[in-house]
Motif scaffolding. Structure first.
Motif, PDB file in Angstrom:
ATOM      1  N   UNK A  16      12.095  32.338 -39.696  1.00  0.00           N
ATOM      2  CA  UNK A  16      12.275  31.027 -40.308  1.00  0.00           C
ATOM      3  C   UNK A  16      13.285  31.202 -41.446  1.00  0.00           C
ATOM      4  N   UNK A  17      14.512  30.726 -41.221  1.00  0.00           N
ATOM      5  CA  UNK A  17      15.566  30.818 -42.231  1.00  0.00           C
ATOM      6  C   UNK A  17      15.485  29.563 -43.089  1.00  0.00           C
ATOM      7  N   UNK A  63      25.178  34.404 -37.221  1.00  0.00           N
ATOM      8  CA  UNK A  63      26.246  35.014 -38.003  1.00  0.00           C
ATOM      9  C   UNK A  63      25.841  35.322 -39.434  1.00  0.00           C
ATOM     10  N   UNK A  64      24.595  35.036 -39.796  1.00  0.00           N
ATOM     11  CA  UNK A  64      24.126  35.274 -41.168  1.00  0.00           C
ATOM     12  C   UNK A  64      23.741  36.744 -41.324  1.00  0.00           C
ATOM     13  N   UNK A  65      24.229  37.354 -42.394  1.00  0.00           N
ATOM     14  CA  UNK A  65      23.851  38.715 -42.752  1.00  0.00           C
ATOM     15  C   UNK A  65      22.555  38.610 -43.557  1.00  0.00           C
ATOM     16  N   UNK A  66      21.468  39.101 -42.997  1.00  0.00           N
ATOM     17  CA  UNK A  66      20.155  38.960 -43.638  1.00  0.00           C
ATOM     18  C   UNK A  66      20.099  39.621 -45.010  1.00  0.00           C
ATOM     19  N   UNK A  67      21.033  40.522 -45.303  1.00  0.00           N
ATOM     20  CA  UNK A  67      21.001  41.183 -46.608  1.00  0.00           C
ATOM     21  C   UNK A  67      21.473  40.266 -47.743  1.00  0.00           C
ATOM     22  N   UNK A  68      22.051  39.105 -47.423  1.00  0.00           N
ATOM     23  CA  UNK A  68      22.443  38.175 -48.491  1.00  0.00           C
ATOM     24  C   UNK A  68      21.243  37.399 -49.022  1.00  0.00           C
ATOM     25  N   UNK A  69      20.143  37.473 -48.318  1.00  0.00           N
ATOM     26  CA  UNK A  69      18.943  36.745 -48.709  1.00  0.00           C
ATOM     27  C   UNK A  69      17.778  37.695 -48.870  1.00  0.00           C
ATOM     28  N   UNK A  70      16.600  37.111 -48.817  1.00  0.00           N
ATOM     29  CA  UNK A  70      15.375  37.901 -48.929  1.00  0.00           C
ATOM     30  C   UNK A  70      14.588  37.746 -47.632  1.00  0.00           C
ATOM     31  N   UNK A  71      14.516  38.850 -46.875  1.00  0.00           N
ATOM     32  CA  UNK A  71      13.749  38.866 -45.636  1.00  0.00           C
ATOM     33  C   UNK A  71      12.326  39.282 -45.967  1.00  0.00           C
ATOM     34  N   UNK A  72      11.357  38.454 -45.568  1.00  0.00           N
ATOM     35  CA  UNK A  72       9.951  38.705 -45.874  1.00  0.00           C
ATOM     36  C   UNK A  72       9.147  38.754 -44.587  1.00  0.00           C
ATOM     37  N   UNK A  73       8.392  39.839 -44.437  1.00  0.00           N
ATOM     38  CA  UNK A  73       7.480  39.972 -43.305  1.00  0.00           C
ATOM     39  C   UNK A  73       6.230  39.179 -43.645  1.00  0.00           C
ATOM     40  N   UNK A 101       6.354  37.292 -37.130  1.00  0.00           N
ATOM     41  CA  UNK A 101       6.980  36.219 -37.904  1.00  0.00           C
ATOM     42  C   UNK A 101       7.538  36.733 -39.236  1.00  0.00           C
ATOM     43  N   UNK A 102       8.761  36.309 -39.529  1.00  0.00           N
ATOM     44  CA  UNK A 102       9.445  36.609 -40.785  1.00  0.00           C
ATOM     45  C   UNK A 102       9.980  35.326 -41.394  1.00  0.00           C
ATOM     46  N   UNK A 103      10.215  35.358 -42.693  1.00  0.00           N
ATOM     47  CA  UNK A 103      10.964  34.324 -43.384  1.00  0.00           C
ATOM     48  C   UNK A 103      12.222  34.957 -43.949  1.00  0.00           C
ATOM     49  N   UNK A 104      13.297  34.202 -43.997  1.00  0.00           N
ATOM     50  CA  UNK A 104      14.536  34.665 -44.615  1.00  0.00           C
ATOM     51  C   UNK A 104      15.036  33.575 -45.540  1.00  0.00           C
ATOM     52  N   UNK A 105      14.941  33.830 -46.845  1.00  0.00           N
ATOM     53  CA  UNK A 105      15.417  32.875 -47.846  1.00  0.00           C
ATOM     54  C   UNK A 105      16.881  33.181 -48.138  1.00  0.00           C
ATOM     55  N   UNK A 106      17.730  32.172 -47.948  1.00  0.00           N
ATOM     56  CA  UNK A 106      19.172  32.319 -48.162  1.00  0.00           C
ATOM     57  C   UNK A 106      19.648  31.280 -49.175  1.00  0.00           C
TER      58      UNK A 106
END
Length: 151
Positions: A16-17, A63-73, A101-106
């Motif tokens: 979930x981005x 195309x989003x680089x997950x390292x620009x945000x916070x990936x949370x398990x 399931x993960x969340x990715x805050x961007x």
């Protein structure tokens, strides 16, 4: 002559981005137009971690680089029956998938570059509207849990 594609592994991720304001990215599937979802995808190998799968799938599909945000398990898993029209992608006898399931805050305004073979459009929606727009009940449930995971 091309070699046959290997069977998909019935272990996948749902990512979930979202932005800090709880706007959620939904993408429209190319193979079933009108089917909106979060990023999903299967492991490429048994030893690929769920986190590695999430990072790879986010990059491949948006195309989003997950390292620009916070990936949370989120430490949640969904187990569901694979849709009949996708069963041919899996080994004979496989009919259930386990999805982590993960969340990715961007940051707001994060650019999206879709893979046109997989998705045709995207939209950012407030989380409740995004949940209502998803075709998948487990995806909608995850989106509705978003406020709990960023509190």
């Amino acid at each position: 002559m091309t070699s046959p594609r290997p069977f998909k592994i019935p272990l996948s991720v749902l990512v979930v981005i979202h932005t800090p304001a709880l706007d959620v990215l939904l993408i429209n599937r190319a193979d079933t137009p009108g089917t909106w979802q979060s990023v999903t995808g299967s492991k490429d190998s048994e030893d690929e971690s769920f986190e590695e799968t999430a990072i790879r799938e986010v990059r491949e599909e948006t195309g989003i680089d997950a390292t620009i945000g916070t990936l949370t398990d989120w430490n949640l898993e969904n187990v569901y029956a694979i849709y009949p029209h996708y069963l041919h992608r899996y080994a004979p006898g496989v009919w259930r998938n386990r999805e982590h399931v993960f969340g990715l805050c961007v940051p707001p305004g994060t650019p999206v570059a879709l893979n046109p073979r997989e998705h045709t459009a995207y939209q950012w929606l407030p989380y409740r509207q995004a949940a209502d727009t998803c075709f998948s009940a487990s995806n909608a449930e995850a989106i509705l849990m978003l406020p709990e995971f960023i509190a």
